[in-house]
Design an enzyme around this catalytic site. Structure first.
Site, mmCIF file in Angstrom:
data_model
loop_
_atom_site.group_PDB
_atom_site.id
_atom_site.type_symbol
_atom_site.label_atom_id
_atom_site.label_comp_id
_atom_site.label_asym_id
_atom_site.label_seq_id
_atom_site.Cartn_x
_atom_site.Cartn_y
_atom_site.Cartn_z
ATOM 1 N N LYS A 93 38.678 47.062 41.351
ATOM 2 C CA LYS A 93 39.480 46.442 40.292
ATOM 3 C C LYS A 93 39.654 44.948 40.477
ATOM 4 C CE LYS A 93 42.367 50.445 39.388
ATOM 5 N NZ LYS A 93 43.706 50.986 39.566
ATOM 6 N N GLY A 153 40.166 46.089 53.987
ATOM 7 C CA GLY A 153 39.859 47.505 53.795
ATOM 8 C C GLY A 153 38.422 47.970 53.776
ATOM 9 N N GLY A 198 45.893 44.607 55.053
ATOM 10 C CA GLY A 198 46.913 43.931 54.240
ATOM 11 C C GLY A 198 47.170 42.509 54.698
HETATM 12 P P1 AMP Z 1 38.933 48.147 46.518
HETATM 13 O O1 AMP Z 1 39.846 49.120 47.214
HETATM 14 O O2 AMP Z 1 39.470 47.580 45.255
HETATM 15 O O3 AMP Z 1 38.360 47.095 47.449
HETATM 16 O O4 AMP Z 1 37.719 49.016 46.027
HETATM 17 C C1 AMP Z 1 36.856 49.690 46.879
HETATM 18 C C2 AMP Z 1 36.220 50.795 46.118
HETATM 19 O O5 AMP Z 1 35.492 50.261 45.034
HETATM 20 C C3 AMP Z 1 35.231 51.603 46.911
HETATM 21 O O6 AMP Z 1 35.795 52.869 47.125
HETATM 22 C C4 AMP Z 1 34.022 51.691 46.001
HETATM 23 O O7 AMP Z 1 33.515 52.985 45.877
HETATM 24 C C5 AMP Z 1 34.572 51.228 44.671
HETATM 25 N N1 AMP Z 1 33.501 50.703 43.792
HETATM 26 C C6 AMP Z 1 32.602 49.759 44.076
HETATM 27 N N2 AMP Z 1 31.752 49.621 43.037
HETATM 28 C C7 AMP Z 1 32.112 50.492 42.093
HETATM 29 C C8 AMP Z 1 31.605 50.849 40.803
HETATM 30 N N3 AMP Z 1 30.538 50.226 40.310
HETATM 31 N N4 AMP Z 1 32.235 51.811 40.114
HETATM 32 C C9 AMP Z 1 33.308 52.434 40.631
HETATM 33 N N5 AMP Z 1 33.830 52.155 41.834
HETATM 34 C C10 AMP Z 1 33.247 51.204 42.566
#
Ligand code: AMP
Length: 396
Positions: free
Chosen positions: A198, A354, A377
């Site tokens: 996100k 993370g 964090g």
């Molecule tokens: P975050 O916790 O925001 O850093 O997001 C990490 C997560 O983003 C990981 O679990 C990935 O599987 C997910 N991610 C990366 N690329 C995609 C994508 N194209 N569609 C859905 N999830 C994604």
């Protein structure tokens, strides 16, 4: 920076806040000892000076109550084996037994206190609790980067009882130097890669780093919000529809700061969010209605590679594909290769926050990048430009 390097700990009892909040399996065996390994240099330095070390940490979330499951005696053997020395243990963090154990501690010895969070006063940042802890040592060292974003009794409040004998441990020092290299003193060009699911969780980071960087690579799930905002068709790909105008604002701000933004041009798309789904490569702006983008495509990988090989400083936060599914991990692996190659060519590379940290460990890139942060964090808040309470308390 007030670091332990500049102090002689001979005959001193150093009260060292570490972050041994390690993952354990169902038998309470430590499954990843990185956080213990990371503080060994600090412990070694104090002992080599002729001092003694009192380790204090939290483990898990016992919520202010004594709970055997979260006792530090469960990780005592691992701590002792990693540090390569006998480690004494006392089953309280404040109180008579802790005081006696501290009083009996000789130069060259290590004592581990019981879980600080068996007292709710720890997380409350209670001053009286901090003062009682402070009585156990005559110097204070903070080497708990993973907990430095918390204003707890042992991470921040306690420092006031050591006005001239409080220091950063070597792990803390390395983390702070790494962040500084990326945000302030890094050699140019500086490239940040932001991925993950996100954009909403990364906005503050983007805003804070724009003045410091030259290139911004946006990948992973968050890239689709940008592509949609720019008029692309993204099919079923993950998107934050309420952040479309924000995405455009970010691109505008990047321009103002002369930051070159790189979004994926092609993606590996799938007909379902599933490792066995059918997959193919598509232009990221032309994803068919029922398909979704789950990984960076080959052209995007090449573009990112070119940018990275021309960078002197690299920050990586967040995977650029759903790397948890093996069929969609190739883009993130290629990115890891590019960063490793750039590092070999002399770039400084920091991996923080993370999932990218989990990725580099899982796929063996830890030794191929310059620095892997131990704080999730805490690293994110640092990149957001916040001064961490644990850092401020030493600097004050
Ligand atoms: P975050 O916790 O925001 O850093 O997001 C990490 C997560 O983003 C990981 O679990 C990935 O599987 C997910 N991610 C990366 N690329 C995609 C994508 N194209 N569609 C859905 N999830 C994604």
């Amino acid at each position: 920076m007030k670091t332990i390097k500049d102090f002689d700990f001979k005959n001193k009892k150093a009260l060292v806040r570490v972050d041994f909040n390690v993952p354990q399996d169902e038998n309470l065996k430590v499954t990843d000892n990185t956080r213990i390994v990371s503080v060994k240099p600090t412990v070694d330095k104090i002992l080599a000076d002729g001092g003694s070390v009192i380790l204090m940490t939290h483990l898990g979330r016992p919520k202010g109550e004594v709970n055997d499951k979260y006792s530090l005696k469960n990780i005592l053997d691992e701590v002792s084996s990693v540090l390569g020395r006998e480690v004494k243990f006392v089953d309280e963090s404040i109180g008579e037994k802790a005081e006696q154990a501290s009083a009996e501690l000789q130069p060259g010895e290590i004592l581990l206190l019981e879980n600080l969070r068996f007292h709710s006063d720890e997380e409350k940042g209670d001053e009286a609790f901090a003062e009682k802890l402070s009585k156990l040592g005559d110097t204070y060292v903070n080497d708990a980067f993973g907990t430095a974003h918390r204003a707890h009794a042992s991470t921040a409040v306690i420092a006031e009882f050591f006005p001239s004998t409080k220091f950063f441990g070597l792990l803390m020092e390395n983390e702070l130097i790494a962040i500084d290299k990326v945000l302030k003193s890094g050699e140019k060009p500086v490239t940040a890669i932001l991925g993950g699911s996100k954009v909403s969780t990364k906005i503050t980071i983007i805003e804070n780093i724009l003045p410091a960087i030259d290139n911004l690579i946006i990948g992973g799930g968050m890239s689709f919000t940008f592509i949609k905002a720019l008029g692309g068709k993204i099919g079923q790909s993950i998107v934050e529809d309420d952040k479309l105008s924000l995405a455009l604002e970010i691109l505008e701000k990047a321009k103002e700061h002369n930051v070159e933004v790189y979004l994926p041009t092609d993606v590996v798309i799938a007909d379902d969010f599933n490792n066995e789904a059918e997959k193919k490569v598509a232009d990221i702006r032309e994803i068919p209605e029922d398909w979704q983008g789950l990984d960076a495509g080959p052209k995007s990988r090449e573009i990112f590679n070119d940018v990275l090989l021309n960078s002197r400083t690299i920050l990586w936060n967040g995977p650029i594909g759903v790397f948890e599914m093996s069929n969609f991990a190739e883009g993130t692996k290629a990115l890891g290769e590019s960063i490793a190659e750039a590092t070999k060519l002399g770039a400084f590379s920091l991996v923080g926050g993370g999932d990218s940290v989990a990725f580099v460990k899982q796929f063996g890139y830890s030794d191929k990048v310059s620095y892997v942060s131990t704080g999730g964090g805490a690293m994110l808040e640092s990149l957001e430009g916040l001064e961490l309470p644990g850092v401020a308390a030493i600097n004050k």
